[in-house]
Design a protein around this motif. Sequence first.
Motif, short mmCIF file in Angstrom:
data_model
loop_
_atom_site.label_atom_id
_atom_site.label_comp_id
_atom_site.label_asym_id
_atom_site.label_seq_id
_atom_site.Cartn_x
_atom_site.Cartn_y
_atom_site.Cartn_z
N LEU A 156 0.85 -1.19 0.00
CA LEU A 156 0.00 0.00 0.00
C LEU A 156 0.88 1.24 0.00
O LEU A 156 1.79 1.36 0.82
N ARG A 157 0.61 2.16 -0.92
CA ARG A 157 1.32 3.43 -0.96
C ARG A 157 0.29 4.55 -1.13
O ARG A 157 -0.54 4.49 -2.03
N ILE A 158 0.38 5.54 -0.26
CA ILE A 158 -0.51 6.69 -0.30
C ILE A 158 0.35 7.94 -0.40
O ILE A 158 1.26 8.13 0.41
N ASP A 159 0.04 8.79 -1.37
CA ASP A 159 0.81 10.02 -1.58
C ASP A 159 -0.11 11.23 -1.67
O ASP A 159 -0.99 11.29 -2.54
N SER A 165 0.45 10.99 3.49
CA SER A 165 1.30 10.05 2.73
C SER A 165 1.81 8.97 3.68
O SER A 165 2.22 9.27 4.81
N LEU A 166 1.78 7.72 3.22
CA LEU A 166 2.32 6.61 4.00
C LEU A 166 2.56 5.42 3.10
O LEU A 166 2.03 5.34 1.99
N THR A 167 3.36 4.48 3.59
CA THR A 167 3.57 3.21 2.89
C THR A 167 3.41 2.07 3.89
O THR A 167 3.72 2.21 5.07
N PRO A 205 4.35 -2.02 3.75
CA PRO A 205 4.87 -3.17 2.99
C PRO A 205 4.06 -4.44 3.28
O PRO A 205 3.38 -4.56 4.30
N GLU A 239 -2.15 3.52 -4.13
CA GLU A 239 -1.77 2.33 -4.88
C GLU A 239 -1.85 1.10 -3.99
O GLU A 239 -1.34 1.10 -2.87
N ASP A 277 -3.11 1.90 -9.27
CA ASP A 277 -3.67 3.18 -8.88
C ASP A 277 -5.19 3.04 -8.77
O ASP A 277 -5.90 2.87 -9.77
#
Length: 217
Positions: A2-5, A25-27, A29, A63, A68
Motif C-alpha cells: 500500500l502506498r498513499i501520496d 502520505s504513508l507506505t 509493505p 496504490e 492506482d
Amino acid sequence: MLRIDGLCKGFATAEGRVDVLRGVSLTLPAGRSLALTGESGSGKSTLLHLVAGLEVPDAGRIEVEGRDIGALGDAGRAAMRRDRLGIVFQQFNLIPSLTVAANLAFQARLAGRDDPAAMAPMAERLGLGGLLGRYPEQLSGGQQQRVAIGRALLARPALVLADEPTGNLDEATGDAVFALMLGLVADAGAALLLVTHSERLAARCDDRLHLRAGQLA
C-alpha cells in the motif's frame, strides 16, 4: 503493498467545506501491520474508506499492489475489494440467513477462491469448529467477530483493512480476538492497516501513525 501520496479529502457541510484529510502520505509493505490512531473526526475511517475504494479522494494517489485505485471505475474498485482486500469493521456485517460455514466462505466464493479444505483448519483456529451449522444470532459478539475475520482471511487477501474491529467487544475478548487476527494475518503474509482508538491494540502492531486534524503527526 500500500502506498498513499498526498491524499486529500473534504466534505461539504451546512457550515461550509470541511477538509478531513490534508496531504496524507504513508507506505505499508507486505507482511507488516500498521496502526492508525487519532481522535474522533481526525480522518482515520475516511482514509480507510478511501483505500477500500468506497469513497474517491479529492487529490492524491492510492496504490494497492502497484495499481492506482483512482484509475479504476466503480466496477474496478468493487473487483479490487472482492479479490485483493479483506475488510473487517466494528459492526460484524454477517448475513443472518447464512450459517457460520456459509458466512465464512462467502467472500472466498465471490472471489473464486473457495477452498473447502481450508474451512475446517480456519474454523478450528478461530474456535468455531463446533459452530459451523449455527446462525449469527446464536453466537456471542466475540464469536461473530471471529467469523467476520475468518470470512476476510479465507479469501486470501493481500491487504486487510480493519476499522475498530474489537470496538463492540469487552476488553478481554477484544484483546484475544485481535491477537488471533494478528497471527492469522501474519501467517497469510498479508498487510494489515488497523484504525483504532486503543493504545493497547496499536502497540501490538509493527508500526503506528497518528492522525491529527487530517494530517499525520
